[in-house]
Design an enzyme around this catalytic site. Structure first.
Site, PDB file in Angstrom:
ATOM      1  N   VAL A  49      56.703  41.788  67.760  1.00  0.00           N
ATOM      2  CA  VAL A  49      56.729  41.548  66.317  1.00  0.00           C
ATOM      3  C   VAL A  49      57.431  40.221  66.045  1.00  0.00           C
ATOM      4  O   VAL A  49      58.591  40.037  66.424  1.00  0.00           O
ATOM      5  CB  VAL A  49      57.463  42.673  65.576  1.00  0.00           C
ATOM      6  CG1 VAL A  49      57.437  42.405  64.066  1.00  0.00           C
ATOM      7  CG2 VAL A  49      56.841  44.025  65.896  1.00  0.00           C
ATOM      8  N   LYS A  50      56.737  39.317  65.367  1.00  0.00           N
ATOM      9  CA  LYS A  50      57.334  38.020  65.035  1.00  0.00           C
ATOM     10  C   LYS A  50      58.107  38.139  63.720  1.00  0.00           C
ATOM     11  O   LYS A  50      57.545  38.520  62.692  1.00  0.00           O
ATOM     12  CB  LYS A  50      56.263  36.934  64.917  1.00  0.00           C
ATOM     13  CG  LYS A  50      55.620  36.573  66.240  1.00  0.00           C
ATOM     14  CD  LYS A  50      54.631  35.431  66.100  1.00  0.00           C
ATOM     15  CE  LYS A  50      55.336  34.106  65.982  1.00  0.00           C
ATOM     16  NZ  LYS A  50      54.359  32.972  65.976  1.00  0.00           N
ATOM     17  N   ILE A  51      59.375  37.793  63.799  1.00  0.00           N
ATOM     18  CA  ILE A  51      60.259  37.805  62.634  1.00  0.00           C
ATOM     19  C   ILE A  51      60.779  36.386  62.422  1.00  0.00           C
ATOM     20  O   ILE A  51      61.368  35.804  63.342  1.00  0.00           O
ATOM     21  CB  ILE A  51      61.460  38.744  62.846  1.00  0.00           C
ATOM     22  CG1 ILE A  51      61.010  40.167  63.191  1.00  0.00           C
ATOM     23  CG2 ILE A  51      62.376  38.731  61.628  1.00  0.00           C
ATOM     24  CD1 ILE A  51      60.425  40.941  62.050  1.00  0.00           C
TER      25      ILE A  51
END
Length: 268
Positions: A118-120
């Protein structure tokens, strides 16, 4: 402190001089590189094509790339990618700007597949730090790819927020850092060293601008570099004989010039 920064700069310059001497006359070949190359894009056909070639070791996307590729349904697109590429790391980014919604999106994305990161973004659009959310999600075992990092302090905060025993990526936008006239290699060396201290955490050189960035990232000890498809097409040039490259360039100019039908010398 000022003295400490000067010492770091001197150390970096000395190392650069050493590398230049070592690299003098040496042409690096792709198979000699230790770094993992990830494809950066959101064109699913292009992603499938790169996957079939077997060169790249993972894939990353972001909202800007999805917009460029004309993606209409985020979840459907992501599921199609996971189905087509089930055995390599895939990074999909949250869209929300408030942390509560960002967390909900992150958990949906994480559920798409075991190979999904998951890219945050390191902050929201107001500049508020995402570190508390990163710490919370990491504690729950989500695989994270923290993105849009530009400073060493952001790197340190991110690495510190990861829970022990989790798998994570720290994406530093080295290409954009250099767009600002700053040599990113020193920071990337520091990033690689910091990431190695936290087991399961990998450093990533983002926003690659040219093929030579791959060599730069490799010699910095970075784990991953993201490369767009147009640059991936140039990878076969690594290690190419430069005299042959020169000849091919001259031949290209001659061919294109002939096709134009121009005449510099006017006929009387």
């Amino acid at each position: 402190t000022c003295a400490c920064e000067k010492a770091k700069v001197k150390q970096y310059r000395d190392r650069q001089e050493q590398l230049q001497k070592e690299d003098e006359g040496k042409v690096m070949r792709f198979e000699e590189l230790k770094i993992a190359v990830f494809a950066d894009g959101a064109d699913i056909d292009g992603m499938k094509a790169e996957y079939a070639k077997g060169i790249v070791k993972g894939f990353t996307t972001n909202p800007t790339l999805m917009k460029k590729a004309g993606v209409k349904d985020y979840v459907a697109f992501s599921r199609d990618v996971v189905k087509a590429i089930p055995d390599l790391p895939l990074s999909f980014e949250v869209f929300a700007d408030d942390f509560e919604t960002m967390e909900k999106e992150a958990r949906v994305i994480a559920g798409l597949g075991k190979n999904v990161y998951v890219k945050i973004p390191i902050t929201n659009t107001s500049g508020e730090s995402s570190v508390p959310l990163i710490r919370k999600l990491s504690a729950d075992g989500l695989k994270l790819n923290v993105t849009a990092i530009f400073t060493p302090e952001q790197v340190r905060q991110t690495v510190d927020a990861f829970a022990e025993g989790t798998h994570n990526i720290v994406s530093v936008f080295a290409g954009r850092v250099m767009d600002a006239g700053v040599d990113a290699e020193l920071m990337m060396r520091e990033t690689a060293a910091l990431c190695r201290r936290k087991k399961g955490t990998q450093s990533l050189w983002a926003s690659c601008r040219e093929v030579f960035n791959i060599i730069q990232a490799d010699r910095c000890g970075v784990d991953i570099i993201t490369v767009a498809n147009d640059l991936l097409a140039k990878i076969p040039n690594l290690g190419k004989d430069l005299e042959q490259f020169s000849l091919e360039t001259v031949q290209m100019f001659a061919k294109d010039g002939k096709s134009l039908g121009f005449s510099i010398l006017q006929q009387n």
